[in-house]
Design a protein around this motif. Structure first.
Motif, PDB file in Angstrom:
ATOM      1  N   GLU A 205       0.849  -1.193   0.025  1.00 27.82           N
ATOM      2  CA  GLU A 205      -0.077   0.052   0.067  1.00 27.82           C
ATOM      3  C   GLU A 205       0.897   1.286   0.066  1.00 27.82           C
ATOM      4  OE1 GLU A 205      -3.308   2.300  -0.465  1.00 27.82           O
ATOM      5  OE2 GLU A 205      -3.071  -0.016  -0.420  1.00 27.82           O
ATOM      6  N   ASN A 206       2.034   1.300   0.823  1.00 26.77           N
ATOM      7  CA  ASN A 206       2.948   2.342   0.875  1.00 26.77           C
ATOM      8  C   ASN A 206       3.494   2.414  -0.719  1.00 26.77           C
ATOM      9  OD1 ASN A 206       3.844   3.650   3.467  1.00 26.77           O
ATOM     10  ND2 ASN A 206       3.105   1.721   3.885  1.00 26.77           N
ATOM     11  N   ILE A 207       3.833   1.319  -1.502  1.00 29.71           N
ATOM     12  CA  ILE A 207       4.416   1.692  -2.598  1.00 29.71           C
ATOM     13  C   ILE A 207       3.353   2.217  -3.623  1.00 29.71           C
ATOM     14  CG2 ILE A 207       5.245   0.205  -4.606  1.00 29.71           C
ATOM     15  CD1 ILE A 207       6.482  -1.862  -2.574  1.00 29.71           C
ATOM     16  N   ARG A 208       2.166   1.766  -3.621  1.00 22.83           N
ATOM     17  CA  ARG A 208       1.219   2.205  -4.345  1.00 22.83           C
ATOM     18  C   ARG A 208       0.835   3.666  -4.324  1.00 22.83           C
ATOM     19  NH1 ARG A 208      -1.860  -2.329  -2.239  1.00 22.83           N
ATOM     20  NH2 ARG A 208      -1.796  -4.327  -3.653  1.00 22.83           N
ATOM     21  N   LYS A 209       0.772   4.049  -3.117  1.00 19.17           N
ATOM     22  CA  LYS A 209       0.784   5.558  -2.814  1.00 19.17           C
ATOM     23  C   LYS A 209       1.893   6.361  -3.431  1.00 19.17           C
ATOM     24  CE  LYS A 209      -1.953   5.155   1.488  1.00 19.17           C
ATOM     25  NZ  LYS A 209      -1.806   5.302   3.218  1.00 19.17           N
ATOM     26  N   LYS A 210       3.175   5.727  -3.196  1.00 23.03           N
ATOM     27  CA  LYS A 210       4.331   6.487  -3.915  1.00 23.03           C
ATOM     28  C   LYS A 210       4.397   6.486  -5.085  1.00 23.03           C
ATOM     29  CE  LYS A 210       7.734   5.682  -0.835  1.00 23.03           C
ATOM     30  NZ  LYS A 210       8.892   4.893   0.097  1.00 23.03           N
ATOM     31  N   LEU A 211       4.297   5.382  -5.784  1.00 26.42           N
ATOM     32  CA  LEU A 211       4.496   5.066  -7.262  1.00 26.42           C
ATOM     33  C   LEU A 211       3.249   5.401  -8.099  1.00 26.42           C
ATOM     34  CD1 LEU A 211       6.570   1.806  -7.369  1.00 26.42           C
ATOM     35  CD2 LEU A 211       7.306   4.119  -7.051  1.00 26.42           C
ATOM     36  N   GLY A 212       2.070   5.332  -7.587  1.00 24.85           N
ATOM     37  CA  GLY A 212       0.804   5.609  -8.303  1.00 24.85           C
ATOM     38  C   GLY A 212       0.687   4.549  -9.286  1.00 24.85           C
ATOM     39  N   ASN A 213       0.077   4.766 -10.837  1.00 28.97           N
ATOM     40  CA  ASN A 213       0.058   3.707 -11.590  1.00 28.97           C
ATOM     41  C   ASN A 213       1.142   3.496 -12.557  1.00 28.97           C
ATOM     42  OD1 ASN A 213       0.100   5.967 -13.201  1.00 28.97           O
ATOM     43  ND2 ASN A 213      -2.016   5.887 -14.023  1.00 28.97           N
ATOM     44  N   GLN A 214       2.413   4.166 -12.061  1.00 25.81           N
ATOM     45  CA  GLN A 214       3.533   3.763 -12.682  1.00 25.81           C
ATOM     46  C   GLN A 214       4.228   2.283 -12.754  1.00 25.81           C
ATOM     47  OE1 GLN A 214       6.542   7.019 -12.501  1.00 25.81           O
ATOM     48  NE2 GLN A 214       5.557   7.287 -10.622  1.00 25.81           N
ATOM     49  N   SER A 215       3.648   1.764 -11.769  1.00 24.13           N
ATOM     50  CA  SER A 215       4.178   0.113 -11.456  1.00 24.13           C
ATOM     51  C   SER A 215       3.106  -0.704 -11.043  1.00 24.13           C
ATOM     52  CB  SER A 215       5.354   0.292 -10.277  1.00 24.13           C
ATOM     53  OG  SER A 215       5.545  -1.049 -10.066  1.00 24.13           O
ATOM     54  N   THR A 216       3.332  -1.891 -11.466  1.00 23.79           N
ATOM     55  CA  THR A 216       2.074  -3.158 -11.038  1.00 23.79           C
ATOM     56  C   THR A 216       2.820  -3.612 -10.039  1.00 23.79           C
ATOM     57  OG1 THR A 216       1.555  -3.698 -13.340  1.00 23.79           O
ATOM     58  CG2 THR A 216       1.140  -5.351 -11.639  1.00 23.79           C
ATOM     59  N   VAL A 217       1.950  -3.810  -8.899  1.00 21.74           N
ATOM     60  CA  VAL A 217       2.666  -4.325  -7.337  1.00 21.74           C
ATOM     61  C   VAL A 217       1.657  -5.606  -7.310  1.00 21.74           C
ATOM     62  CG1 VAL A 217       2.732  -3.705  -4.993  1.00 21.74           C
ATOM     63  CG2 VAL A 217       2.875  -1.877  -6.739  1.00 21.74           C
TER      64      VAL A 217
END
Length: 276
Positions: A98-110
Motif C-alpha cells: 500500500e505504501n508503494i502504491r501511494k508512492k508510485l501511483g499507476n507507474q508500477s504493477t505491484v
C-alpha cells in the motif's frame, strides 16, 4: 480460516516504521560504508542511499524493464522509475504494498505474493533482488528466474550469504554461499560481476548491536522488573509458556553477537550480476 501472518513481512513493516521515525529513511536494507566504517543513526540514511546507488551503477546498458523482487517500501523502485526504467514490484506485505502504491501511483504493477507464487505473464530485461534473495527457495527460484528472463536478460542480486564454516553462526539468514554457487553455476546464467562488499556493509550490525545494548536491553530489563513486581503469577506463566521462544530471542539479540566482526566472519555480502 484466517491466513497466518508471515513474521518476515511483519518484520519489514516494523522496520519501515522505525526507519521512518528514527533515521529519516524508508529504505529497508543494509547501509554501505565504502570509506567511513563507523555507522551512526545520523549517517545511516546516507549509507542506504549509497547502497541503492551501487545497485543502480551496476545495471547493464540495454535494460529497460525490471522486476524488483522484495521491493520494501518502494524507494529503490521509485529511483529506477525516475531514471526511465519500467519497474514492477513483488512483495508479500500488504502494508508495504500500500505504501508503494501511494508512492508510485499507476507507474508500477505491484504483486502482493511470494516470488515463488508470482504468476507473471511477461518477461523482464532484469530481475532484481536487493536483500530479498535470502528469503526465496534457492533451487526453485533460480529455475523460475531463468524461465522469466529472455535471452540476454540479467539477474542482479545484492545480498548476503552464509560462509561454509564449522559450528553454528550466531547470525541467522542467507543461503549457503557454496549451495548458491553450485546451483547457479549449473544454470544458464553466466556471472558478469561479483563485488564483495562484506566489510562495507558490516557496520550496519554494529549500529544494530548498539541499539539493542543501549535501548532495547534497558527497556527489556525495566519491563521485566515491573511485570515481576506487579504481576508475578502472570509473569511466571508467560516465562514458562514461551520459555523456548524467549531463550531464542535472548540468544540472538541480547548476547552481544550482532556485531560487524561476526558478520564479516560468518557472512559474505555480494553484488552479483548474471546474464542468461
Amino acid at each position: 480460516m484466517t491466513k497466518k501472518i508471515d513474521s518476515k513481512a511483519v518484520g519489514l513493516d516494523i522496520g519501515l516504521l522505525i526507519g521512518r521515525f528514527f533515521m529519516d529513511t524508508e529504505d529497508l536494507h543494509y547501509g554501505y560504508w565504502p570509506d567511513d566504517k563507523t555507522a551512526t543513526a545520523q549517517n545511516f540514511a546516507e549509507a542506504q542511499y549509497r547502497h541503492s546507488k551501487l545497485i543502480i551503477d551496476n545495471i547493464p546498458e540495454g535494460v529497460k524493464s525490471i522486476l524488483d523482487v522484495g521491493s520494501g517500501s518502494g524507494n529503490l523502485a521509485k529511483k529506477l522509475l525516475g531514471l526511465g526504467y519500467e519497474v514492477d514490484c513483488v512483495l508479500p506485505s500488504e502494508f508495504l504494498a500500500e505504501n508503494i502504491r501511494k508512492k508510485l501511483g499507476n507507474q508500477s504493477t505491484v504483486h502482493v505474493c511470494e516470488f515463488e507464487d508470482l504468476d507473471a505473464d511477461k518477461t523482464y530485461d532484469m530481475i532484481l533482488f536487493s536483500e530479498s534473495f535470502q528469503y526465496v527457495k534457492l533451487g526453485f527460484s533460480i529455475d523460475k528466474i531463468v524461465e522469466m528472463l529472455p535471452d540476454s536478460g540479467h539477474l542482479l542480486i545484492c545480498d548476503f550469504f552464509r560462509k561454509d564454516l564449522p559450528g553454528k553462526s550466531p547470525l541467522g539468514g542467507g543461503h549457503k554461499w557454496k549451495s548458491f554457487d553450485d546451483k547457479i553455476s549449473s544454470s544458464s546464467l553466466n556471472k558478469l560481476t561479483d563485488i564483495d562488499i562484506t566489510e562495507e556493509t558490516a557496520p550496519t550490525n554494529d549500529l544494530l548491536d548498539k541499539f539493542v545494548t543501549e535501548v532495547l536491553e534497558p527497556i527489556k530489563t525495566m519491563s521485566g522488573e515491573y511485570l515481576e513486581s506487579n504481576y508475578p503469577k502472570l509473569t511466571g506463566f508467560l516465562n514458562w509458556k514461551y520459555e523456548k521462544r524467549l531463550a531464542k530471542i535472548n540468544r540472538v539479540y541480547f548476547t552481544g553477537q550482532l556485531t560487524g566482526a561476526n558478520f564479516i566472519k560468518y557472512k559474505t555480502y555480494r553484488l552479483l550480476l548474471f546474464k542468461k
